[in-house]
Scaffold this motif. Structure first.
Motif, mmCIF file in Angstrom:
data_model
loop_
_atom_site.group_PDB
_atom_site.id
_atom_site.type_symbol
_atom_site.label_atom_id
_atom_site.label_comp_id
_atom_site.label_asym_id
_atom_site.label_seq_id
_atom_site.Cartn_x
_atom_site.Cartn_y
_atom_site.Cartn_z
ATOM 1 N N UNK A 91 -11.098 -1.137 5.954
ATOM 2 C CA UNK A 91 -10.078 -0.108 5.760
ATOM 3 C C UNK A 91 -9.075 -0.208 7.131
ATOM 4 N N UNK A 129 -13.367 -6.073 -5.689
ATOM 5 C CA UNK A 129 -12.687 -6.875 -5.050
ATOM 6 C C UNK A 129 -12.751 -7.158 -3.683
ATOM 7 N N UNK A 166 -3.185 -0.934 1.839
ATOM 8 C CA UNK A 166 -2.554 0.400 1.663
ATOM 9 C C UNK A 166 -2.524 0.590 0.089
ATOM 10 N N UNK A 167 -2.899 -0.450 -0.473
ATOM 11 C CA UNK A 167 -2.918 -0.365 -2.071
ATOM 12 C C UNK A 167 -4.402 -0.138 -2.593
ATOM 13 N N UNK A 168 -4.506 1.093 -3.276
ATOM 14 C CA UNK A 168 -5.925 1.298 -3.610
ATOM 15 C C UNK A 168 -6.570 0.421 -4.225
ATOM 16 N N UNK A 169 -5.940 -0.354 -5.325
ATOM 17 C CA UNK A 169 -6.848 -1.161 -5.941
ATOM 18 C C UNK A 169 -7.331 -2.364 -5.288
ATOM 19 N N UNK A 170 -6.629 -2.834 -4.067
ATOM 20 C CA UNK A 170 -7.295 -3.814 -3.358
ATOM 21 C C UNK A 170 -8.649 -3.317 -2.518
ATOM 22 N N UNK A 171 -8.884 -1.958 -2.268
ATOM 23 C CA UNK A 171 -10.012 -1.548 -1.705
ATOM 24 C C UNK A 171 -11.023 -1.276 -2.723
ATOM 25 N N UNK A 172 -11.331 -1.738 -4.045
ATOM 26 C CA UNK A 172 -12.250 -1.588 -4.980
ATOM 27 C C UNK A 172 -13.381 -2.536 -4.293
#
Lengths: 265, 526
Positions: free
Chosen positions: B523, B389, B380-386
């Protein structure tokens, strides 16, 4: 900086939840996104966060007249049901977050400074987050999203299930931290929106409509909003409730719907 | 009373009919063609109504039929030392006593009771009594028909067959009477699904008596059964009177149904239970630390705090495999026949190990723990979905899952080679090599396979429900292929070489696919 949404559309089965939405959100403002349950607020957020595919349209940032795509790092998304990695302590989560974003966080501070800022007590910082209360998890989620300083901060009913003290702390944080970003705050509690937000936007019948904010505290203004939203009766979006809630949102939102009263619309 | 029963029955039926329609709408392809308006009226609604009526009739007989067929009839035919009719009655007697506590009807907190008594505010006493009377009537009818059918087949006399339903209903009424009396005295509302410890113990004892005593040649005399039935009937009538005059059904049912206030949705309750179960997997050990940085730190802490579900089983598997190898080796050394059998089997047995390695692989548990305790929240965190990463974490996780699975695989691989050696040896060194390499390659293959499909088809939504048919299909196909391979007997060298080559190619392809697509596919499902 502006967030431009152009002709955005999304439907579930045959139900059009978002219909050809075009809107401009401006930097430095908190937008209160008001809509009835199932109006499509979460769907709009999920589209902007790219959790679901669009059926049509586009959105982008416009910075000094230049168009820029909205990357994952540009968005912060705070859900009503806070989700944190429960196998970590608050400090470990923060350490991990700061390390992997090293270089991209302007003016990084020691972890304790952040904990002081968000109001997490010293004895709780080294506890596993699985033992955190709802409010503490919410604070951690909000903290991480604020440290990242995203250009767009989406807040999906984040305050309605918090106790009054934490909710007030959060409101103050949001007000203090709104510069340099676009904040969109979805809620179905009108008083909360009027209290916190600079602009009110209605999501009704799949369309966004800005409400003139003059005399925002007057009863007349409230009536005007209610009238606009009442018109939507019978045109709700069952598809959204079944298939397009934000990750982790459904139970929390339902609980809030049951708990909230007063100017609950 | 009749009116109450009618309303309650209609309510139950409406729920059942809508449940059938809901299920029909979930069928792939067909479901899409059924409009939401089907709940309102129409042919399908009538059809569902007919199905519901058939189901209601079936509930009178079906469960009892299967119960008497398998648990009593079939089981009683397995004892040689005692008469069939006697063992039938004996098992029936003791199982009925167990069922009297575990299947009371009155103290089962069903959704129907919740809707009627709590939500619809029906008269609790009238509702409870009519619902219970209907349940007991179904018991009498069901056991009369099925008891006569199976009892006569087993050679039980007519009279005793006729006593069977009386005994069941009498026992149930007695337990109900006791629980109501207990409630009046101690304010304890028994939930039949959450029995107290002494009921568990009593249940186990009665179960042991049901199936254990005939094995040692002792069965209940038929006279005892007849006497017990008549006593149960008498006591049951007294308890029925007690139930009919009991005045506190509302507080009792309110307490019994309290948990339902949090929701009657089975899916939500299941998801909650699954999440709670996974939360318990997180180690509370305060000494767990990591000196690493960034994603290495994150992954290291995850593995250390989930050591119990990741490494414990792997170490246990390795230990058991080592013991089996040692036992096999000892047998091969001591017995020439065993050595010969090993020498004959092992060189063609490699395909069998595809299934064994499949069954031993911890990939499913690993990815499940990853999702439940980590990715469910982190996604649910955007940074994690880069994209960068996602790939970095994929590599770290792949390394970890391969390590976890390699431990038992190494013991099995080298153990089999050793077993072959002590059994008389293989024609060439290559045979040993192929055996070890193939087992290791299979282990790596399954590790890569599970993590790859997790990243490419991430099947869960935030409520931890599995939402991806392709994921299920691939899991099922994996099982099927492994099962089919188990039936093959191939020379090890050919099979091993092919298998290793396939594993290497698959791993390369999987990593390329993850590299290209995971940023888009990893996702949360909606």
């Amino acid at each position: 900086m502006q967030l431009e949404i152009r002709h955005l559309a999304k439907k579930f089965d045959k139900k059009e939840v978002l219909r050809d939405i075009s809107f401009t959100f401006e930097e430095g403002k908190i937008y209160g996104l008001l809509g009835r349950n199932g109006a499509g607020k979460t769907t709009l957020f999920n589209c902007l966060n790219r959790d679901i595919l669009l059926d049509g349209g586009e959105f982008y940032l416009e910075i000094a007249g230049k168009r820029e795509e909205l990357g994952a790092e540009d968005i912060g998304y705070v859900l009503s049901t806070p989700t944190v990695p429960e196998f970590l302590t608050g400090r470990e989560f923060l350490k991990f977050f700061l390390e992997i974003n090293e270089g991209s966080i302007p003016d990084p501070k020691p972890a304790d400074a952040y904990f002081d800022f968000i109001g997490i007590e010293a004895e709780d910082r080294d506890r596993l987050m699985k033992d955190y209360s709802h409010g503490m998890k919410n604070k951690m989620q909000m903290l991480v999203n604020m440290i990242a300083q995203p250009k767009l901060l989406l807040l999906d009913e984040p305050l309605t299930s918090l106790d009054v003290v934490v909710a007030e702390e959060m409101k103050q944080l949001l007000r203090a931290d709104k510069k340099g970003r676009i904040t969109i705050f979805s809620t179905h509690i009108m008083d909360l929106a009027l209290d916190l937000c600079d602009e009110i936007v209605l999501l009704s019948r799949g369309e966004l409509e800005k409400v003139d904010k003059e005399n925002m505290d007057s009863q007349e203004f409230k009536e005007k909003i209610l009238e606009a939203l009442r018109e939507e009766q019978g045109a709700q979006a069952p598809g959204e409730r079944q298939g397009a809630q934000a990750p982790g949102e459904r139970q929390g939102a339902q609980a809030q719907e049951e708990e909230a009263d007063g100017s609950h619309i | 009373m009749v009116r109450t029963f009618e309303i309650a029955f209609r309510l139950k039926n409406a729920r059942r009919v809508n449940g059938i329609l809901f299920s029909l709408r979930q069928i792939p392809l067909l479901g899409k063609r059924i409009p939401v308006g089907v709940y309102r009226s129409g042919g399908l609604k009538v059809f569902a109504g007919v199905l519901a009526a058939i189901w209601e009739i079936l509930t009178v007989f079906l469960g009892k039929f299967l119960y008497l067929l398998l648990m009593v009839g079939w089981a009683s035919s397995q004892y040689g030392g005692v008469g069939r009719a006697e063992s039938f009655l004996h098992i029936f007697f003791f199982l009925t006593l167990v069922g009297a506590f575990y299947n009371t009807y009155l103290f089962n907190p069903t959704s129907d009771k919740y809707y009627a008594v709590i939500l619809m505010r029906m008269d609790a006493r009238r509702y409870a009594l009519t619902d219970y009377a209907y349940a007991i009537a179904k018991v009498l009818a069901g056991f009369l028909a099925c008891g006569l059918f199976f009892g006569r087949q087993a050679g039980v006399p007519w009279g005793l067959c006729l006593l069977m339903p009386v005994f069941v209903a009498g026992c149930k009424l007695c337990v109900a009477g006791y629980v109501l009396w207990d409630y009046e005295r101690n304010r304890r509302a028994m939930n039949e699904n959450l029995p107290e410890k002494w009921i568990w113990a009593l249940g186990a004892l009665l179960l042991a008596a049901a199936y254990g005593l005939p094995a040692i040649g002792w069965v209940l005399p038929w006279q005892a059964f007849a006497a017990a039935s008549l006593c149960a009937a008498g006591a049951g009538i007294a308890c029925a009177w007690k139930a009919a005059h009991f005045q506190e059904y509302r507080p009792l049912l309110q307490e019994l149904l309290r948990a339902k206030r949090e929701g009657t949705d089975l899916r939500t309750a299941t998801a909650k239970a699954v999440q709670e179960q996974n939360r318990k997997m997180i180690s509370e050990d305060r000494d767990i630390r990591s000196s690493k940085k960034g994603f290495e730190y994150f992954n290291d802490l995850f593995v250390k705090r989930h050591r119990r579900i990741l490494w414990k089983s792997s170490v246990r598997q390795a230990g058991i495999a080592a013991l089996l190898v040692a036992a096999g080796s000892l047998a091969a050394v001591k017995s020439p026949e065993a050595a010969e059998a090993f020498q004959e089997l092992l060189p063609v047995f490699l395909p069998y190990f595809v299934f064994i390695m499949y069954a031993l692989n911890r990939g499913t548990s690993f990815t499940q723990a990853l999702f439940m305790n980590c990715d469910r929240s982190m996604l649910t965190y955007s940074f994690y979905k880069r994209p960068g990463f996602i790939l970095r974490l994929f590599v770290l996780r792949l390394r970890e899952i391969i390590k976890v699975n390699l431990l038992p695989a190494a013991v099995i691989g080298f153990g089999l080679a050793f077993l072959l050696y002590v059994s008389g040896g293989a024609p060439g060194v290559a045979d040993y090599g192929v055996m070890v390499v193939s087992i290791l390659a299979l282990s790596i293959f399954f590790s890569v396979h599970y993590l790859t499909i997790y990243y490419l088809l991430q099947p869960y939504n935030a409520q931890t429900e599995m939402k991806n048919a392709a994921y299920r299909l691939i899991s099922w196909a994996t099982y099927l292929i492994c099962f089919v391979l188990m039936q093959l007997r191939f020379p090890n060298v050919i099979f091993g070489a092919l298998c290793t080559a396939f594993c290497v190619l698959y791993c390369i392809a999987a990593c390329v696919l993850v590299h290209r697509f995971a940023a888009r596919t990893f996702r949360l499902r909606n």
